[in-house]
Design an enzyme around this catalytic site. Sequence first.
Site, PDB file in Angstrom:
ATOM      1  CG  PHE A 127      83.527  31.793  41.672  1.00  0.00           C
ATOM      2  CD1 PHE A 127      84.185  32.783  41.355  1.00  0.00           C
ATOM      3  CD2 PHE A 127      83.758  30.452  41.543  1.00  0.00           C
ATOM      4  CE1 PHE A 127      85.111  32.451  41.858  1.00  0.00           C
ATOM      5  CE2 PHE A 127      85.021  30.426  41.736  1.00  0.00           C
ATOM      6  CZ  PHE A 127      85.823  31.364  41.541  1.00  0.00           C
ATOM      7  CG  ASP A 214      79.952  26.939  36.618  1.00  0.00           C
ATOM      8  OD1 ASP A 214      80.363  25.532  36.941  1.00  0.00           O
ATOM      9  OD2 ASP A 214      80.627  28.039  36.773  1.00  0.00           O
ATOM     10  CE  LYS A 243      85.659  24.281  43.199  1.00  0.00           C
ATOM     11  NZ  LYS A 243      84.758  24.916  42.950  1.00  0.00           N
TER      12      LYS A 243
HETATM   13  C1  LIG Z   1      84.948  26.244  41.709  1.00  0.00           C
HETATM   14  C2  LIG Z   1      84.027  26.594  40.635  1.00  0.00           C
HETATM   15  C3  LIG Z   1      84.924  26.809  39.774  1.00  0.00           C
HETATM   16  C4  LIG Z   1      86.401  27.052  39.017  1.00  0.00           C
HETATM   17  O1  LIG Z   1      87.165  26.682  38.996  1.00  0.00           O
HETATM   18  P1  LIG Z   1      88.882  25.701  39.432  1.00  0.00           P
HETATM   19  O2  LIG Z   1      89.236  24.838  39.173  1.00  0.00           O
HETATM   20  O3  LIG Z   1      89.122  26.881  40.850  1.00  0.00           O
HETATM   21  O4  LIG Z   1      89.278  26.834  38.025  1.00  0.00           O
HETATM   22  C5  LIG Z   1      83.724  27.692  38.219  1.00  0.00           C
HETATM   23  N1  LIG Z   1      82.190  27.655  38.727  1.00  0.00           N
HETATM   24  C6  LIG Z   1      81.980  27.247  40.028  1.00  0.00           C
HETATM   25  C7  LIG Z   1      80.419  26.942  40.203  1.00  0.00           C
HETATM   26  C8  LIG Z   1      82.978  26.330  40.836  1.00  0.00           C
HETATM   27  O5  LIG Z   1      82.722  26.301  42.094  1.00  0.00           O
END
Ligand SMILES: *Cc1c(COP(=O)(O)O)cnc(C)c1O
Length: 390
Positions: A127, A214, A243
Site C-alpha cells: 500500500f 516506504d 504518519k
Molecule cells: C498510510 C500509508 C500511506 C499513505 O499515507 P497518506 O498519508 O494516507 O497519504 C503510504 N504508504 C504506507 C505504507 C502507508 O501505511
Amino acid sequence: MSHLMNTYGRLPVAFARGEGVWLFDEQGKRYLDALAGIAVSTLGHGHPRLTRALVEQISRVIHTSNLYRITQQEELSDELCRISGMDAVFFCNSGCEANEAAIKLARLHGHAMGIESPSIIVTEKSFHGRTLATLSATGNRKVQAGFEPLVQGFSRVPFNDLAAVEQVAQSRQDVAAVLVEPVQGEGGINVADDAYLQGLRRVCDERGWLLMVDEVQCGLGRTGRWFAHQHAGILPDVMALAKGLGSGVPIGACLAAGKAAKLFKPGNHGSTFGGNPLACVAALTTLKVMEEDGLVAAAASLGAAIREGLRRSLEGVTAVQSIRGDGLMIGIELDRPCGELITQALDAGLLINVTADRVIRLLPPLVFAEDEAQILVEALSRLIREFVAA
Ligand SMILES: *Cc1c(COP(=O)(O)O)cnc(C)c1O
C-alpha cells in the site's frame, strides 16, 4: 443527510479529548487507544511537551512559505538525516505525497540512466497511497478498481521474493528502482526478511537502481529501530515517511541519499504547505521526546512483551494462525474474516483495527506503559476468545 463524501465506513463514536493512551468520547466513556489514529499519534494524546511547543509556535507564526528559508525545516532535516544516515529531505504533508516524490525521483533517475520509459518494481499486497501514481503502485485491486487508466511504469512481483526481482533484472532493461515496505502495514503486517532487504540492496547496486523504502507506517521508531530497514543493516537510496512524524500534525518527508539526493532541481517539485513551521515543530518535538524518553527501545521491548502476552493467553486457540510483527507494529492473523471485532472492541473500550480481512492490527502510541500493555493483552485476548467461540 451527511454532507461528507462517502469515503469511509465510520464507527458510531466521536472523541472529544485524549490523555496519554486514552481517548474519551462525547459521553465521557474512555477507550484504550491501541491504534494511534493508524500509527500517527506517536506521543499519544495531549502530550504536555508537544502541546507547549505547538502553542508557542502558533503564537509566533504558523505558515510562511517555501519561497523563504524555514529554519525549523532546516533543523528537522538535520535531525532526520542524523538518525537515518540519509543526505537530504523534501517535506510534504502526507504519506502518498512522500511516495509521489519518491516515484518522481525514480523517473528522473531512470531518464538520467538513458531509459526512455523507466519502470519501478513494486510488490503484491503493498500500500502506497490513494493518489493516482501511488494507487497504481499499490498491490491491491480494491484500491485501484474504478480509477483506470492507471499510471504506467510499475512492474509487480511477490513480496519477500528476491528470486522474482532477480528474474525481472534478467528480463527487463527499463527498471530504474524498487519500491518496498520493510513491514507491510495495510497488507497485513508482513515483515520483510533481513536477507530479502539485503538482497534488494545488492541487486539495486549491481543494476544502478534506486532502492526506495516506504516507511510511512513502519518508520520512526515503531518497529523498535528508528527505521524498519535498519534491522537489516542496509541504507536505502530513498525513504518515504509521514504518519508518526508529527504526532498528529500532518507532515510527510521524502529522504534521499547519495546521487538520489541531488536529482531534484529548483522547479522539479514543490508543496505549498510542505514543512511549514508548525508541522516542523511538531516533528522536531516528537523526535526530541522519543530520544530523551527512550521510546524507540521501549517500542522494541513493549512490543515483544505484548506479542508474548498474547501468545500465552491465546494458547490453544486454534483460530489464531499467527501473531507477528516488530516492536509496536503487531498483527494477529485469524483463520476467518474478523472485521466485527472492531465494533466489539469499541464496545469494550478498546481501539483496534483489522486489515487484509483476517489480521487484527495493533499500532499503539509509543508512549504505552507496561500496565496499559497488560490491559490491552487481557482485553484483546478475551475478545478474540469470545469471537472465535461464537
Ligand atoms: C498510510 C500509508 C500511506 C499513505 O499515507 P497518506 O498519508 O494516507 O497519504 C503510504 N504508504 C504506507 C505504507 C502507508 O501505511
